[in-house]
Write a protein that holds these residues in place. Structure first.
Motif, PDB file in Angstrom:
ATOM      1  N   THR A  16       0.815  -1.220   0.000  1.00 27.77           N
ATOM      2  CA  THR A  16       0.000   0.000   0.000  1.00 27.77           C
ATOM      3  C   THR A  16       0.846   1.267   0.000  1.00 27.77           C
ATOM      4  OG1 THR A  16      -0.152  -0.106   2.423  1.00 27.77           O
ATOM      5  CG2 THR A  16      -1.967  -1.072   1.164  1.00 27.77           C
ATOM      6  N   PHE A  66      -0.053   5.016  -0.700  1.00 28.81           N
ATOM      7  CA  PHE A  66      -0.170   5.777   0.553  1.00 28.81           C
ATOM      8  C   PHE A  66       1.140   5.656   1.335  1.00 28.81           C
ATOM      9  CE2 PHE A  66      -4.396   3.968  -0.429  1.00 28.81           C
ATOM     10  CZ  PHE A  66      -5.080   5.150  -0.688  1.00 28.81           C
ATOM     11  N   SER A  95       1.214   4.704   5.117  1.00 27.83           N
ATOM     12  CA  SER A  95       0.342   3.631   5.577  1.00 27.83           C
ATOM     13  C   SER A  95       1.069   2.499   6.281  1.00 27.83           C
ATOM     14  CB  SER A  95      -0.453   3.060   4.401  1.00 27.83           C
ATOM     15  OG  SER A  95       0.420   2.447   3.458  1.00 27.83           O
ATOM     16  N   THR A 113      -8.893   8.010   9.850  1.00 26.11           N
ATOM     17  CA  THR A 113      -8.179   7.103   8.951  1.00 26.11           C
ATOM     18  C   THR A 113      -8.029   7.703   7.563  1.00 26.11           C
ATOM     19  OG1 THR A 113      -9.041   5.195  10.165  1.00 26.11           O
ATOM     20  CG2 THR A 113      -8.184   4.792   7.963  1.00 26.11           C
ATOM     21  N   THR A 114      -9.097   8.299   7.061  1.00 22.85           N
ATOM     22  CA  THR A 114      -9.056   8.892   5.723  1.00 22.85           C
ATOM     23  C   THR A 114      -8.047  10.028   5.656  1.00 22.85           C
ATOM     24  OG1 THR A 114     -11.394   8.341   5.397  1.00 22.85           O
ATOM     25  CG2 THR A 114     -10.426   9.981   3.918  1.00 22.85           C
ATOM     26  N   LEU A 153      -4.427   8.523   5.781  1.00 29.18           N
ATOM     27  CA  LEU A 153      -3.981   7.834   4.575  1.00 29.18           C
ATOM     28  C   LEU A 153      -3.710   8.798   3.425  1.00 29.18           C
ATOM     29  CD1 LEU A 153      -6.151   4.595   4.261  1.00 29.18           C
ATOM     30  CD2 LEU A 153      -3.695   4.755   4.686  1.00 29.18           C
TER      31      LEU A 153
END
Length: 287
Positions: free
Chosen positions: A45, A49, A52, A95-96, A99
């Motif tokens: 990931t 990101f 992350s 979280t959004t 990331l």
């Protein structure tokens, strides 16, 4: 975070279905050894990101077997009292923001490519409205809303903004569904200008002729993971709008709205609008 834990996602037997082999490399990730001498492949990931996964030399981790993994949002497994005070919406927001702050240059370049293809000379029209239609295999979970339903919600946004009658309404149609594109185009009012998601065009040669559950992941696999990068590029293009017609029945709509509330609105002083086409459905009481 308050527990001092980090969660790493990883693939074991094959590359992650959303990892673009060309942009991110075809390898399955970085191999490490856990306490049981089992070889495990880490997540890819970070290609999309950068924040992350563990990236600093001092970062440490203790890998778990799948049987040892707990659902961190389940109150039965929450040991930190402070974590119990937060709603699911708080977790989604945090979280959004984490990331997507920031995304990688790979994702930015893909979004720029799509932007130039969707909008003439890459210039986004003023007062763009993103309409996200999630049809396809979603019909197995929830009935589809009609195109006319979406049109009525666009008109609601226009009233909220005070748009004058007869002015051009610019729509970015965020969807990968050929039927949605066909219906929207066929019924489009004469004063509306439609811009169609590049993800739809890029995915079209790889999708089947019938509605199939999890069709998009299967298509992405046949594209060697390209679907993941295409979808993120499409997501960033969708965020160029100042108003949104979404549905809480779709996790992708939820993601768009989290980015809208927690990144766009923070930058522009709550300048965006959103209407939820599923807002009367009691199954989705919490947005």
């Amino acid at each position: 975070m308050e527990e001092g834990l980090r969660i790493r996602s990883f693939t074991v037997n094959e590359p992650w279905v959303w990892s673009d082999h060309e942009a991110c490399g075809a390898e399955r990730g970085v191999e490490f050894q856990n306490n049981n001498s089992e070889h495990i492949l880490s997540s890819m990931t970070t290609c999309y990101f950068p924040r992350s996964e563990l990236v600093c030399p001092q970062d440490k981790e203790t890998p778990f077997r799948f049987s040892d993994i707990r659902n961190v949002s389940d109150p039965r497994y929450v040991r930190c009292r402070k974590m119990r005070y937060y709603k699911k919406s708080d977790w989604r927001a945090a979280t959004t923001e984490f990331l997507f702050s920031p995304v990688s240059e790979v994702v930015v370049k893909e979004a720029e490519r799509q932007l130039r293809l969707v909008f003439p000379d890459g210039v986004v029209p003023k007062d763009l409205i993103t309409v996200h239609i999630r049809w396809g295999d979603k019909v197995y979970e929830n009935p589809n809303h009609s195109v006319q339903d979406y049109f009525s919600f666009v008109e609601e946004i226009k009233r909220m903004r005070g748009d004058k009658n007869g002015t051009t309404t610019n729509i970015f149609l965020a969807t990968e569904d050929p039927k949605a594109v066909s219906e929207f185009t066929r019924l489009l009012p004469s004063t509306w200008k439609l811009y169609i998601d590049q993800f739809y065009h890029d995915l079209l040669p790889h999708r089947g002729n019938k509605i199939e559950y999890n069709m998009v992941p299967k298509a992405s696999q046949s594209m060697k993971g390209k679907g993941g990068l295409l979808s993120l590029g499409s997501l960033l293009v969708a965020m160029e709008a100042s108003a949104f017609v979404l549905t809480r029945a779709s996790n992708w709509s939820r993601l768009i709205d989290e980015l809208r509330k927690n990144i766009l609105d923070l930058r522009c002083g709550n300048c965006t609008f959103m209407v939820d086409i599923s807002r009367k459905d009691p199954k989705y009481e919490e947005w």
